[in-house]
Design an enzyme around this catalytic site. Structure first.
Site, PDB file in Angstrom:
ATOM      1  N   ASN A  19      -2.109  10.103   4.762  1.00 16.53           N
ATOM      2  CA  ASN A  19      -3.526  10.345   5.031  1.00 16.53           C
ATOM      3  C   ASN A  19      -4.240   9.009   4.839  1.00 16.53           C
ATOM      4  O   ASN A  19      -4.458   8.578   3.708  1.00 16.53           O
ATOM      5  CB  ASN A  19      -4.064  11.400   4.050  1.00 16.53           C
ATOM      6  CG  ASN A  19      -5.563  11.601   4.176  1.00 16.53           C
ATOM      7  OD1 ASN A  19      -6.193  11.058   5.080  1.00 16.53           O
ATOM      8  ND2 ASN A  19      -6.139  12.376   3.266  1.00 16.53           N
ATOM      9  N   TRP A  20      -4.584   8.387   5.951  1.00 18.02           N
ATOM     10  CA  TRP A  20      -5.198   7.052   5.859  1.00 18.02           C
ATOM     11  C   TRP A  20      -6.635   7.110   5.359  1.00 18.02           C
ATOM     12  O   TRP A  20      -7.217   6.097   5.028  1.00 18.02           O
ATOM     13  CB  TRP A  20      -5.184   6.384   7.236  1.00 18.02           C
ATOM     14  CG  TRP A  20      -3.839   5.934   7.706  1.00 18.02           C
ATOM     15  CD1 TRP A  20      -2.611   6.212   7.159  1.00 18.02           C
ATOM     16  CD2 TRP A  20      -3.578   5.100   8.846  1.00 18.02           C
ATOM     17  NE1 TRP A  20      -1.619   5.605   7.893  1.00 18.02           N
ATOM     18  CE2 TRP A  20      -2.178   4.917   8.929  1.00 18.02           C
ATOM     19  CE3 TRP A  20      -4.388   4.491   9.808  1.00 18.02           C
ATOM     20  CZ2 TRP A  20      -1.584   4.152   9.939  1.00 18.02           C
ATOM     21  CZ3 TRP A  20      -3.799   3.729  10.814  1.00 18.02           C
ATOM     22  CH2 TRP A  20      -2.411   3.564  10.873  1.00 18.02           C
ATOM     23  N   LYS A  21      -7.219   8.304   5.377  1.00 20.74           N
ATOM     24  CA  LYS A  21      -8.633   8.467   5.023  1.00 20.74           C
ATOM     25  C   LYS A  21      -9.473   7.516   5.875  1.00 20.74           C
ATOM     26  O   LYS A  21      -9.120   7.286   7.027  1.00 20.74           O
ATOM     27  CB  LYS A  21      -8.831   8.260   3.522  1.00 20.74           C
ATOM     28  CG  LYS A  21      -7.852   9.127   2.707  1.00 20.74           C
ATOM     29  CD  LYS A  21      -8.165   9.229   1.254  1.00 20.74           C
ATOM     30  CE  LYS A  21      -7.123  10.127   0.582  1.00 20.74           C
ATOM     31  NZ  LYS A  21      -7.356  10.331  -0.840  1.00 20.74           N
ATOM     32  N   HIS A 107      -9.429  19.176   2.643  1.00 18.85           N
ATOM     33  CA  HIS A 107      -9.127  18.130   1.650  1.00 18.85           C
ATOM     34  C   HIS A 107     -10.218  18.135   0.572  1.00 18.85           C
ATOM     35  O   HIS A 107     -11.389  18.399   0.873  1.00 18.85           O
ATOM     36  CB  HIS A 107      -9.055  16.763   2.343  1.00 18.85           C
ATOM     37  CG  HIS A 107      -8.473  15.709   1.463  1.00 18.85           C
ATOM     38  ND1 HIS A 107      -9.209  15.074   0.495  1.00 18.85           N
ATOM     39  CD2 HIS A 107      -7.218  15.199   1.372  1.00 18.85           C
ATOM     40  CE1 HIS A 107      -8.429  14.212  -0.154  1.00 18.85           C
ATOM     41  NE2 HIS A 107      -7.212  14.268   0.368  1.00 18.85           N
ATOM     42  N   GLU A 109     -11.784  15.828  -0.723  1.00 16.22           N
ATOM     43  CA  GLU A 109     -12.921  14.945  -0.411  1.00 16.22           C
ATOM     44  C   GLU A 109     -13.876  15.620   0.565  1.00 16.22           C
ATOM     45  O   GLU A 109     -15.083  15.378   0.530  1.00 16.22           O
ATOM     46  CB  GLU A 109     -12.392  13.605   0.131  1.00 16.22           C
ATOM     47  CG  GLU A 109     -11.766  12.768  -0.987  1.00 16.22           C
ATOM     48  CD  GLU A 109     -10.583  11.924  -0.577  1.00 16.22           C
ATOM     49  OE1 GLU A 109     -10.395  11.670   0.627  1.00 16.22           O
ATOM     50  OE2 GLU A 109      -9.822  11.501  -1.486  1.00 16.22           O
ATOM     51  N   GLU A 179      -2.916  19.301  -4.013  1.00 18.96           N
ATOM     52  CA  GLU A 179      -3.366  17.966  -4.405  1.00 18.96           C
ATOM     53  C   GLU A 179      -4.323  18.088  -5.593  1.00 18.96           C
ATOM     54  O   GLU A 179      -5.521  18.318  -5.398  1.00 18.96           O
ATOM     55  CB  GLU A 179      -4.102  17.291  -3.246  1.00 18.96           C
ATOM     56  CG  GLU A 179      -3.278  17.116  -1.999  1.00 18.96           C
ATOM     57  CD  GLU A 179      -3.814  15.964  -1.152  1.00 18.96           C
ATOM     58  OE1 GLU A 179      -3.018  15.059  -0.864  1.00 18.96           O
ATOM     59  OE2 GLU A 179      -5.009  15.950  -0.810  1.00 18.96           O
ATOM     60  N   GLY A 185      -5.872   9.133  -5.893  1.00 16.47           N
ATOM     61  CA  GLY A 185      -6.412   7.779  -5.952  1.00 16.47           C
ATOM     62  C   GLY A 185      -6.554   7.237  -7.366  1.00 16.47           C
ATOM     63  O   GLY A 185      -7.185   6.201  -7.580  1.00 16.47           O
ATOM     64  N   SER A 225      -1.402  10.385  -5.748  1.00 15.23           N
ATOM     65  CA  SER A 225      -0.712   9.195  -6.276  1.00 15.23           C
ATOM     66  C   SER A 225       0.806   9.242  -6.080  1.00 15.23           C
ATOM     67  O   SER A 225       1.556   8.823  -6.959  1.00 15.23           O
ATOM     68  CB  SER A 225      -1.069   8.961  -7.748  1.00 15.23           C
ATOM     69  OG  SER A 225      -2.455   8.671  -7.878  1.00 15.23           O
ATOM     70  N   GLY A 246      -1.885   9.260   0.207  1.00 14.58           N
ATOM     71  CA  GLY A 246      -3.083   8.507   0.547  1.00 14.58           C
ATOM     72  C   GLY A 246      -2.825   7.017   0.491  1.00 14.58           C
ATOM     73  O   GLY A 246      -2.243   6.424   1.403  1.00 14.58           O
ATOM     74  N   GLY A 247      -3.239   6.383  -0.610  1.00 14.69           N
ATOM     75  CA  GLY A 247      -3.187   4.923  -0.755  1.00 14.69           C
ATOM     76  C   GLY A 247      -1.861   4.292  -0.341  1.00 14.69           C
ATOM     77  O   GLY A 247      -1.844   3.269   0.370  1.00 14.69           O
TER      78      GLY A 247
HETATM   79  P1  13P Z   1      -3.553   9.114  -3.083  1.00 13.77           P
HETATM   80  O1  13P Z   1      -2.117   9.133  -2.639  1.00 13.77           O
HETATM   81  O2  13P Z   1      -4.252   7.824  -2.763  1.00 13.77           O
HETATM   82  O3  13P Z   1      -3.694   9.531  -4.502  1.00 13.77           O
HETATM   83  O4  13P Z   1      -4.314  10.224  -2.195  1.00 13.77           O
HETATM   84  C1  13P Z   1      -3.790  11.480  -2.084  1.00 13.77           C
HETATM   85  C2  13P Z   1      -4.518  12.207  -1.025  1.00 13.77           C
HETATM   86  O5  13P Z   1      -5.687  12.520  -1.175  1.00 13.77           O
HETATM   87  C3  13P Z   1      -3.795  12.522   0.215  1.00 13.77           C
HETATM   88  O6  13P Z   1      -4.509  13.421   1.009  1.00 13.77           O
END
Ligand code: 13P
Length: 263
Positions: A19-21, A107, A109, A179, A185, A225, A246-247
């Site tokens: 997930n590149w966000k 998600h 967010e 999640e 993050g 993470s 994510g990251g």
């Molecule tokens: P991180 O891997 O950066 O913690 O993010 C997880 C995430 O929100 C994937 O959708």
């Protein structure tokens, strides 16, 4: 002795989704996917589904770029509405028209910053399914909820609100991603035991609603993470069917190592 849990887990093909966000310029996005596909072309021997969920403006370019690779492209959101006067929105039929077949929905967010509630997310799940797009349905608790010992209740509520209007056939087209918000993050990953415990609970809840065979067919990903150095342990849990990353999906080498950890 036959280990039934392991056998069920191995029957469910794993998914590793990035997930590149809201990251990367167009140029950086192309460079990342090119590097990732070239690493995977020589080093990836598995059969997991590999997905990169990229920002809307890059979907078509990325789709073209991964054409002859093991990578698929997904979106990060879609509207609950099909068409019309909804300025700034992107709909499921639009995604289907450019052959996008996965979309992240609900998600944390989106829930936290854009006010998406259970009802809206349920409607988005319906919109995606109507157009043959697989929803990656996210759920997970905030730190204070876990500290109050209410994490199981909250996740059960999110799953019921978002998905339990579906019939047994439709629910099997959904991928669930657990999640925990406190792990997103933050560098604080849930332990393999914490992930497995929640995944098993979700699967038990699905079994209660739809029966064991249906519950055993549904993939439940872990997100929060996930890194190259913890992926193998998380993915080896009986009820963890891959990851939503994510990251670490923003770096080709790191993401490739996570993909390789899924077997
Ligand atoms: P991180 O891997 O950066 O913690 O993010 C997880 C995430 O929100 C994937 O959708």
């Amino acid at each position: 002795m036959l280990n039934l849990d392991y056998n069920l887990n191995s029957m469910r093909k794993k998914i590793v989704a990035g997930n590149w966000k809201m990251n990367k310029t167009a140029e950086e996005a192309v460079a990342l996917v090119k590097e990732l596909s070239s690493i995977l072309a020589t080093e990836f021997k598995g059969d997991s589904t590999i997905l990169v969920c990229v920002p809307f403006p890059y979907l078509t370019t990325m789709k073209e770029l991964v054409k002859d690779t093991s990578i698929s492209v997904g979106a990060q959101n879609c509207s609950q509405f099909d068409w019309g006067a909804y300025t700034g929105e992107t709909s499921a039929p639009m995604l289907a028209s450019i052959k996008i077949d996965h979309v992240i929905l609900g998600h944390s967010e989106r829930r936290q910053y854009f006010g998406e509630d259970g009802k809206t997310i349920a409607a988005k799940v319906d919109a995606a399914l109507k157009y043959g797009i697989t929803p990656l349905f996210c759920c997970g608790e905030q730190l204070e909820v876990r500290e109050a010992g209410k994490h199981f209740d909250l996740v059960r509520q999110q799953v019921a609100e978002g998905l339990f209007h579906l019939n047994a056939e439709s629910i099997q087209k959904v991928v669930i991603a657990y999640e925990p918000v406190w792990a997103i993050g933050t560098g604080k990953t849930a332990s393999a035991a914490q992930a497995q415990e929640m995944h098993a609970l979700i699967r038990q809840q699905l079994a209660g609603q739809y029966g064991k065979a249906v519950a055993d067919a549904i993939k439940i990903l872990y997100g929060g993470s996930v890194k190259a150095d913890n992926a193998a342990e998380l993915f080896s849990c009986a009820d963890v069917d891959g990851g939503l990353v994510g990251g670490a999906s923003l770096k080709a080498r790191e993401f490739a190592e996570i993909v390789k950890a899924a077997r």
